[in-house]
Design an enzyme around this catalytic site. Structure first.
Site, mmCIF file in Angstrom:
data_model
loop_
_atom_site.group_PDB
_atom_site.id
_atom_site.type_symbol
_atom_site.label_atom_id
_atom_site.label_comp_id
_atom_site.label_asym_id
_atom_site.label_seq_id
_atom_site.Cartn_x
_atom_site.Cartn_y
_atom_site.Cartn_z
ATOM 1 C CG ASP B 129 -2.216 0.858 1.130
ATOM 2 O OD1 ASP B 129 -2.210 1.283 0.007
ATOM 3 O OD2 ASP B 129 -2.807 1.239 2.063
ATOM 4 C CG HIS B 136 -4.297 10.618 2.445
ATOM 5 N ND1 HIS B 136 -5.258 10.505 3.527
ATOM 6 C CD2 HIS B 136 -3.449 9.759 2.907
ATOM 7 C CE1 HIS B 136 -4.950 9.394 4.423
ATOM 8 N NE2 HIS B 136 -3.793 8.903 3.970
ATOM 9 C CD GLU B 200 -6.065 4.663 5.053
ATOM 10 O OE1 GLU B 200 -5.459 3.989 4.262
ATOM 11 O OE2 GLU B 200 -5.587 5.424 5.589
ATOM 12 C CD GLU B 202 -5.432 2.835 0.057
ATOM 13 O OE1 GLU B 202 -4.725 2.007 -0.731
ATOM 14 O OE2 GLU B 202 -5.270 2.995 1.253
ATOM 15 C CG ASP B 234 -5.591 -0.339 3.703
ATOM 16 O OD1 ASP B 234 -5.398 -1.721 3.976
ATOM 17 O OD2 ASP B 234 -4.737 0.436 4.292
ATOM 18 N NE ARG B 238 -7.556 6.615 9.649
ATOM 19 C CZ ARG B 238 -6.873 6.455 8.394
ATOM 20 N NH1 ARG B 238 -5.908 6.062 8.500
ATOM 21 N NH2 ARG B 238 -7.335 6.639 7.384
ATOM 22 C CD GLN B 241 -2.994 4.712 11.099
ATOM 23 O OE1 GLN B 241 -4.183 4.623 10.331
ATOM 24 N NE2 GLN B 241 -2.129 5.224 10.081
ATOM 25 C CE LYS B 254 -3.531 2.224 7.533
ATOM 26 N NZ LYS B 254 -4.302 3.093 6.585
ATOM 27 C CB THR B 258 -7.584 -4.851 2.563
ATOM 28 O OG1 THR B 258 -6.568 -4.639 3.670
ATOM 29 C CG2 THR B 258 -7.500 -3.853 1.314
ATOM 30 C CD GLU B 374 -7.520 13.001 3.650
ATOM 31 O OE1 GLU B 374 -7.559 14.060 3.025
ATOM 32 O OE2 GLU B 374 -7.214 11.913 3.068
#
Lengths: 434, 434
Positions: B129, B136, B200, B202, B234, B238, B241, B254, B258, B374
């Site tokens: 990834d 971002h 996420e 992607e 993904d 948070r 993380q 993560k 996925t 974000e």
């Protein structure tokens, strides 16, 4: 009295592979790829054992797994099957238990190690590398953050990251020095061959049955999911690493190659060498409950680990490899069971054949550093026999890891060798430059 | 005039799968797993095409690859084979080219999408990834380092990390909220269900032939190694993380899941939508030579990406999914070719079926954020139709990504859906605690 095998080389005090060991591997011989068991300087061909009826008392699924080309099916069967197979193989190879006929039939299925080419033992679906040595984490941390070497999460979280499975190679494979971006004192980085090449002394565990996605593995059951252990060299390009690693961790500085030893030593073989895990210093937090082991005096493994280097010049002038470091698996801050349980604690599925490595294993003292980066903290550079000096690896250097467990009254159990020679970079496709 | 298919649903203006698309996937139907091509609301069964002689003009290896259960063999063949197969399938499905007999024989091998269960399209050896959206990276960086959001390596290095391959699931699979260590304001972390669940947005690329270990892939050849593209979610925790990610990057935050969309859209299908890649602002460094593309006006892809959320309450009360964000693939700082070439630049071998994802794709403006994290920078929280408010995801929330390319005079090419619903955590084996 300890068991002895009728394979006489297995009774040699310096053999890594006495009858008490019986590690599994995959070998190629006469254009056939087979699962085998190491015994002395021989390999017992398990596919041949199966087809000659020597595994007959075992279950059909064990016999089928022994006839596969990779260890994944055997890994998936779990500890009861592993024990049954191990007991049976031990009886076949035991000087006292095997009758003349059994010995004769089994002997015919031995392949001398010197005639076989070892292969990767399993299809490795995912490879995860941890950071379980507090001595390593502290020394490396000192280089980057002298005042604050250990990050606040270290004593709570078994830190790890996903590694690259495709570039795992078996011991003996040559390693190309990678190219990559590095940033020196100039404002702009450059792309070219890495300069700060390092090894990392690690132990790997191959996952057994594993867990379905969304479920976890309690710490009390973790070792039932460890098929066995091997040596791992997680080759590292430190100059690429220091430029690329923020904020998502090491990537191309590691993914060019990882070497593993070919023989997977069952956890059962290491049972006599179990010891208490590293005692956490007073003031350190206890592991959170999901990582707290009910056993306390057998969570560690007393396994000595050694790193040898032989430069090209040493090889050409007949100088033997020189010992760079000696460390011990028992000195990890996190046990193998804790690493596995933590990995699955979010529901991540571990699959048979997945590889989990400990991260660099270092001890507390000078001489026990598991990589060259840590040795930069020492006052003296590394001097090789013959006068060469090393900060990082040079092209032609051969790095060999060895590991063994020993105890009075028992033969030594070895993991065999994990070796690789660093070659100059492959350049035809590379636009070196700027 | 644009091609039209005799499969009438493919000519519908809102279909993702006109004859100009022809994406590949793997589906299960009547207990058989087959490779198929999407056309309108139908799937053309390629295994059946092969066994009924409809692929006869193609090479034996293409026909064999179409009869496999996964796309890896087809991916390994490379762009000439992919083009030959695509031309042939287009002719079979083309209203003008196919004669009545061909149409009849082909029509018999269609399976309605509603009767098929889509599977993972390939065995994914490794999943990587990246972090290719500067918008971002800048927004996320602002949350952690308000004065210094973008790290010094960002404009030189296509930052990436190894992801977990085992926990990749196909669109429609349910996602369990993971447990993990999180650190709030108390001195000690706790273990329990994650609170800050995020998606996420992607795009993923599936690798074609790839490169041997120790070799690299020049930027001029990179796109020959891209079989096609799909959508990737993904999923991220948070709070796990932010506690675990230093110094080795995201791991358990993560690896619990996925999601990928099931249809792989060939790069050839996107050719009409190629555009110049993002123009680097004045003052930004040029890419290092190994990442410098000779083409300049077709390095990007104009692909609109959308995120929809439907909460459990919205589902129960019949409220349609609401659009959370809209971004575009062309806004990445690094092109797909640069990601692939960088990945192989150290000699890391890429294999057919490996998945490379872009990282979260965000645009410059409010409303184009590719993840909820974000959106925390915005003045207002997210208000859902019906009055619910979101900072992070709640159990029962369904996240759906869609993507499409459009251009006057051409039908729209869609990537299909990438969808997943967040479930409450699975707890039986979990010692929540302390």
């Amino acid at each position: 009295m300890a068991l002895r095998s009728w394979v006489t080389s297995a009774n040699d005090a310096v053999s890594d592979f006495p009858i008490q060991n019986l590690p599994y591997g995959v070998f190629r011989h006469r254009e056939r790829t087979r699962i085998g068991v190491a015994i002395g300087d021989q390999i017992l061909d398990l596919h041949a054992c199966a087809s000659h009826g020597l595994l007959a008392p075992l279950s059909e699924e064990i016999i089928a797994a022994c006839s596969a080309h990779l260890l994944n099916p055997l890994m998936s069967l779990g500890p009861e099957s592993w024990s049954a197979l191990r007991r049976h193989l031990s009886a076949l190879l035991d000087a006292d238990q095997a009758d003349t006929q059994t010995q004769g039939r089994t002997e015919a299925l031995l392949v001398p190690m010197r005639d076989a080419a070892m292969q990767l033992p399993a299809q490795i679906g995912d490879y995860t590398d941890f950071y379980a040595s507090i001595y390593h984490a502290t020394r490396v941390g000192k280089l980057f953050r002298p005042d604050n070497p250990l990050l606040p999460n270290y004593k709570y979280v078994p830190i790890g990251y996903h590694g690259r499975a495709s570039s795992i190679v078996v011991s003996g494979s040559e390693i190309r020095r990678p190219c990559g971006q590095t940033k020196g004192s100039n404002p702009e980085p450059v792309f070219g061959p890495a300069h700060s090449m390092d090894y990392e002394l690690e132990v790997g565990i191959f996952v057994g049955p594993g867990n379905p996605l969304g479920c976890s593995i309690p710490i009390t059951e973790a070792e039932q999911h460890i098929f066995g252990v091997c040596l791992v060299n997680d080759w590292s390009a430190r100059d690429i690493q220091s430029w690329e690693y923020q904020p998502l961790g090491p990537f191309l500085s590691k993914s060019f190659a990882t070497t593993i030893s070919p023989w997977i030593v069952p956890l059962e073989a290491l049972a006599p060498y179990r010891v208490a895990a590293l005692k956490r210093p007073a003031g350190d937090p206890a592991p959170l409950p999901y990582l707290a082991s009910p056993s306390s005096d057998r969570d560690g493994i007393d396994l000595t680990l050694e790193v040898y280097l032989q430069s090209q010049r040493m090889r050409h002038t007949g100088v033997m490899p020189t010992l760079l470091s000696r460390a011990n698996l028992r000195d990890l801050y996190w046990t193998l069971a804790q690493l596995l349980t933590h990995h699955a604690s979010n529901g991540c599925n571990l699959r048979p054949g997945d590889l989990l490595a400990t991260g660099t294993i270092s001890g507390p003292d000078e001489g026990s550093e598991g990589c060259l980066l840590e040795k930069k903290l020492n006052a003296e550079p590394i001097r090789l026999p013959g006068g060469e000096v090393r900060t990082f690896l040079e092209d032609g250097d051969q790095i060999t890891f060895r590991a063994y467990a020993e105890k009075p009254g028992l033969p030594r159990i070895g993991l065999g060798e994990c070796t690789g020679t660093l070659l100059s970079p492959y350049l035809p496709h590379i636009h070196t430059g700027s």
